[in-house]
Design a protein around this motif. Sequence first.
Motif, PDB file in Angstrom:
ATOM      1  N   GLY A 178       0.816  -1.216   0.000  1.00 23.06           N
ATOM      2  CA  GLY A 178       0.000   0.000   0.000  1.00 23.06           C
ATOM      3  C   GLY A 178       0.847   1.262   0.000  1.00 23.06           C
ATOM      4  O   GLY A 178       0.529   2.228  -0.708  1.00 23.06           O
ATOM      5  N   TYR A 179       1.931   1.251   0.756  1.00 20.32           N
ATOM      6  CA  TYR A 179       2.819   2.422   0.778  1.00 20.32           C
ATOM      7  C   TYR A 179       3.607   2.563  -0.523  1.00 20.32           C
ATOM      8  O   TYR A 179       3.924   3.674  -0.952  1.00 20.32           O
ATOM      9  CB  TYR A 179       3.767   2.345   1.979  1.00 20.32           C
ATOM     10  CG  TYR A 179       3.126   2.828   3.259  1.00 20.32           C
ATOM     11  CD1 TYR A 179       3.051   4.180   3.552  1.00 20.32           C
ATOM     12  CD2 TYR A 179       2.578   1.924   4.167  1.00 20.32           C
ATOM     13  CE1 TYR A 179       2.451   4.629   4.718  1.00 20.32           C
ATOM     14  CE2 TYR A 179       1.967   2.360   5.339  1.00 20.32           C
ATOM     15  CZ  TYR A 179       1.896   3.713   5.609  1.00 20.32           C
ATOM     16  OH  TYR A 179       1.292   4.164   6.747  1.00 20.32           O
ATOM     17  N   ILE A 180       3.927   1.423  -1.158  1.00 19.11           N
ATOM     18  CA  ILE A 180       4.572   1.491  -2.474  1.00 19.11           C
ATOM     19  C   ILE A 180       3.628   2.139  -3.484  1.00 19.11           C
ATOM     20  O   ILE A 180       4.032   3.002  -4.283  1.00 19.11           O
ATOM     21  CB  ILE A 180       4.980   0.089  -2.952  1.00 19.11           C
ATOM     22  CG1 ILE A 180       6.123  -0.452  -2.082  1.00 19.11           C
ATOM     23  CG2 ILE A 180       5.415   0.117  -4.425  1.00 19.11           C
ATOM     24  CD1 ILE A 180       6.519  -1.875  -2.402  1.00 19.11           C
ATOM     25  N   MET A 210       9.270   2.484   1.678  1.00 21.78           N
ATOM     26  CA  MET A 210       8.355   1.902   0.697  1.00 21.78           C
ATOM     27  C   MET A 210       7.784   2.975  -0.226  1.00 21.78           C
ATOM     28  O   MET A 210       7.578   2.746  -1.419  1.00 21.78           O
ATOM     29  CB  MET A 210       7.214   1.158   1.412  1.00 21.78           C
ATOM     30  CG  MET A 210       7.634  -0.111   2.135  1.00 21.78           C
ATOM     31  SD  MET A 210       8.434  -1.343   1.067  1.00 21.78           S
ATOM     32  CE  MET A 210      10.171  -1.078   1.475  1.00 21.78           C
ATOM     33  N   ILE A 211       7.525   4.153   0.328  1.00 21.92           N
ATOM     34  CA  ILE A 211       7.080   5.282  -0.506  1.00 21.92           C
ATOM     35  C   ILE A 211       8.156   5.610  -1.532  1.00 21.92           C
ATOM     36  O   ILE A 211       7.883   5.843  -2.714  1.00 21.92           O
ATOM     37  CB  ILE A 211       6.760   6.512   0.363  1.00 21.92           C
ATOM     38  CG1 ILE A 211       5.543   6.244   1.251  1.00 21.92           C
ATOM     39  CG2 ILE A 211       6.503   7.735  -0.513  1.00 21.92           C
ATOM     40  CD1 ILE A 211       5.220   7.376   2.215  1.00 21.92           C
ATOM     41  N   THR A 245      10.753   5.290  -7.118  1.00 19.98           N
ATOM     42  CA  THR A 245      11.788   4.701  -7.974  1.00 19.98           C
ATOM     43  C   THR A 245      11.173   3.874  -9.100  1.00 19.98           C
ATOM     44  O   THR A 245      11.621   3.935 -10.252  1.00 19.98           O
ATOM     45  CB  THR A 245      12.735   3.817  -7.138  1.00 19.98           C
ATOM     46  OG1 THR A 245      13.295   4.599  -6.077  1.00 19.98           O
ATOM     47  CG2 THR A 245      13.861   3.259  -7.994  1.00 19.98           C
ATOM     48  N   LEU A 246      10.158   3.086  -8.777  1.00 19.84           N
ATOM     49  CA  LEU A 246       9.490   2.264  -9.793  1.00 19.84           C
ATOM     50  C   LEU A 246       8.866   3.133 -10.878  1.00 19.84           C
ATOM     51  O   LEU A 246       8.923   2.803 -12.071  1.00 19.84           O
ATOM     52  CB  LEU A 246       8.412   1.390  -9.137  1.00 19.84           C
ATOM     53  CG  LEU A 246       8.919   0.259  -8.244  1.00 19.84           C
ATOM     54  CD1 LEU A 246       7.746  -0.452  -7.579  1.00 19.84           C
ATOM     55  CD2 LEU A 246       9.748  -0.735  -9.055  1.00 19.84           C
ATOM     56  N   TRP A 247       8.277   4.261 -10.478  1.00 16.06           N
ATOM     57  CA  TRP A 247       7.682   5.163 -11.473  1.00 16.06           C
ATOM     58  C   TRP A 247       8.758   5.763 -12.370  1.00 16.06           C
ATOM     59  O   TRP A 247       8.571   5.879 -13.576  1.00 16.06           O
ATOM     60  CB  TRP A 247       6.900   6.278 -10.781  1.00 16.06           C
ATOM     61  CG  TRP A 247       6.327   7.269 -11.760  1.00 16.06           C
ATOM     62  CD1 TRP A 247       6.800   8.504 -12.062  1.00 16.06           C
ATOM     63  CD2 TRP A 247       5.193   7.063 -12.611  1.00 16.06           C
ATOM     64  NE1 TRP A 247       6.027   9.093 -13.039  1.00 16.06           N
ATOM     65  CE2 TRP A 247       5.034   8.234 -13.389  1.00 16.06           C
ATOM     66  CE3 TRP A 247       4.288   6.015 -12.769  1.00 16.06           C
ATOM     67  CZ2 TRP A 247       4.010   8.371 -14.321  1.00 16.06           C
ATOM     68  CZ3 TRP A 247       3.265   6.154 -13.700  1.00 16.06           C
ATOM     69  CH2 TRP A 247       3.138   7.320 -14.459  1.00 16.06           C
ATOM     70  N   ASP A 248       9.881   6.116 -11.785  1.00 18.50           N
ATOM     71  CA  ASP A 248      10.977   6.686 -12.558  1.00 18.50           C
ATOM     72  C   ASP A 248      11.469   5.694 -13.607  1.00 18.50           C
ATOM     73  O   ASP A 248      11.691   6.045 -14.767  1.00 18.50           O
ATOM     74  CB  ASP A 248      12.121   7.076 -11.615  1.00 18.50           C
ATOM     75  CG  ASP A 248      13.206   7.875 -12.314  1.00 18.50           C
ATOM     76  OD1 ASP A 248      12.891   8.580 -13.298  1.00 18.50           O
ATOM     77  OD2 ASP A 248      14.371   7.802 -11.882  1.00 18.50           O
ATOM     78  N   PHE A 304       9.752   3.175 -14.836  1.00 14.09           N
ATOM     79  CA  PHE A 304       8.674   2.960 -15.802  1.00 14.09           C
ATOM     80  C   PHE A 304       8.653   4.046 -16.868  1.00 14.09           C
ATOM     81  O   PHE A 304       8.574   3.756 -18.068  1.00 14.09           O
ATOM     82  CB  PHE A 304       7.328   2.922 -15.067  1.00 14.09           C
ATOM     83  CG  PHE A 304       6.135   2.955 -15.975  1.00 14.09           C
ATOM     84  CD1 PHE A 304       5.762   1.836 -16.699  1.00 14.09           C
ATOM     85  CD2 PHE A 304       5.380   4.120 -16.116  1.00 14.09           C
ATOM     86  CE1 PHE A 304       4.664   1.865 -17.549  1.00 14.09           C
ATOM     87  CE2 PHE A 304       4.292   4.163 -16.962  1.00 14.09           C
ATOM     88  CZ  PHE A 304       3.933   3.031 -17.675  1.00 14.09           C
ATOM     89  N   VAL A 305       8.734   5.321 -16.442  1.00 11.95           N
ATOM     90  CA  VAL A 305       8.691   6.427 -17.403  1.00 11.95           C
ATOM     91  C   VAL A 305       9.916   6.398 -18.308  1.00 11.95           C
ATOM     92  O   VAL A 305       9.819   6.609 -19.522  1.00 11.95           O
ATOM     93  CB  VAL A 305       8.593   7.784 -16.676  1.00 11.95           C
ATOM     94  CG1 VAL A 305       8.723   8.941 -17.661  1.00 11.95           C
ATOM     95  CG2 VAL A 305       7.264   7.883 -15.933  1.00 11.95           C
ATOM     96  N   ALA A 306      11.094   6.106 -17.729  1.00 13.38           N
ATOM     97  CA  ALA A 306      12.315   6.034 -18.531  1.00 13.38           C
ATOM     98  C   ALA A 306      12.217   4.924 -19.581  1.00 13.38           C
ATOM     99  O   ALA A 306      12.589   5.114 -20.739  1.00 13.38           O
ATOM    100  CB  ALA A 306      13.519   5.804 -17.626  1.00 13.38           C
ATOM    101  N   GLY A 307      11.682   3.776 -19.179  1.00 12.90           N
ATOM    102  CA  GLY A 307      11.508   2.682 -20.131  1.00 12.90           C
ATOM    103  C   GLY A 307      10.466   2.997 -21.185  1.00 12.90           C
ATOM    104  O   GLY A 307      10.619   2.655 -22.360  1.00 12.90           O
ATOM    105  N   LEU A 308       9.396   3.688 -20.774  1.00 10.58           N
ATOM    106  CA  LEU A 308       8.328   4.056 -21.706  1.00 10.58           C
ATOM    107  C   LEU A 308       8.846   5.008 -22.778  1.00 10.58           C
ATOM    108  O   LEU A 308       8.554   4.829 -23.971  1.00 10.58           O
ATOM    109  CB  LEU A 308       7.187   4.714 -20.933  1.00 10.58           C
ATOM    110  CG  LEU A 308       5.941   5.096 -21.742  1.00 10.58           C
ATOM    111  CD1 LEU A 308       5.240   3.855 -22.249  1.00 10.58           C
ATOM    112  CD2 LEU A 308       4.989   5.927 -20.874  1.00 10.58           C
TER     113      LEU A 308
END
Length: 211
Positions: free
Chosen positions: A8-10, A154-155, A160-163, A165-169
């Motif tokens: 949830g915090y992620i 976790m936040i 980091t996961l969003w970063d 994802f956007v870089a890969g996109l």
Amino acid sequence: MSISILVGYIFLGLSLAAPIGPVNSARLDKGIKNGFWHAWIVGAGSMIADAIFMLFVYLGMVNFLDIPFVQIFLWLFGGFILLYSGFESILGVNRVNLTYSRKKDSLSKCFFTGFMMSITSPLSILFWLGIYGSVLAKTAHESSTSQLLIYSCMIFVGLTLWDIFVAGLTTGFRKLLNDTSLKIISIISGLSLLGFGGYFGYQGLKALFGF
């Protein structure tokens, strides 16, 4: 401490990073023009600023941000950074092409762009004070200090996961572009940054002169 709470915090971190704003506009612009690492490093700079905000909130140093002079400075300087980045993106559009764009921007410059956009953004500051501050207040009554630190991490994992994802996109999307569409996206990103910069500057002048 359950896995569902940690997840949830992620997701909270993901939701904090996802809204379209100056940093995400810069991520898209740098990533599409230069590739994965340039988009990622913009986000990394932004995350360092986010970590500083989280630390400020955690240590209770938020009263410093209530000083009118500090608020005016952040509005005006943040607006300047965004306007500069926006003009740079638009004025340099004729130099943008798929073959040579990777040579244009250094990673250190992209990192500095992401960091400065976040650390000088009153919207980011208010966002972190409002969201993370409320989360911190709620969690502090129910959890130990060590759990609070884990939840904060976790936040950051979500950010980091969003970063990534956007870089890969942007890297995958870049393969579908030609020089013309690349220039159009660069102009749109620049206009977006100019819009945010104009808003920041207006708010700073409004606070400074009281109109």
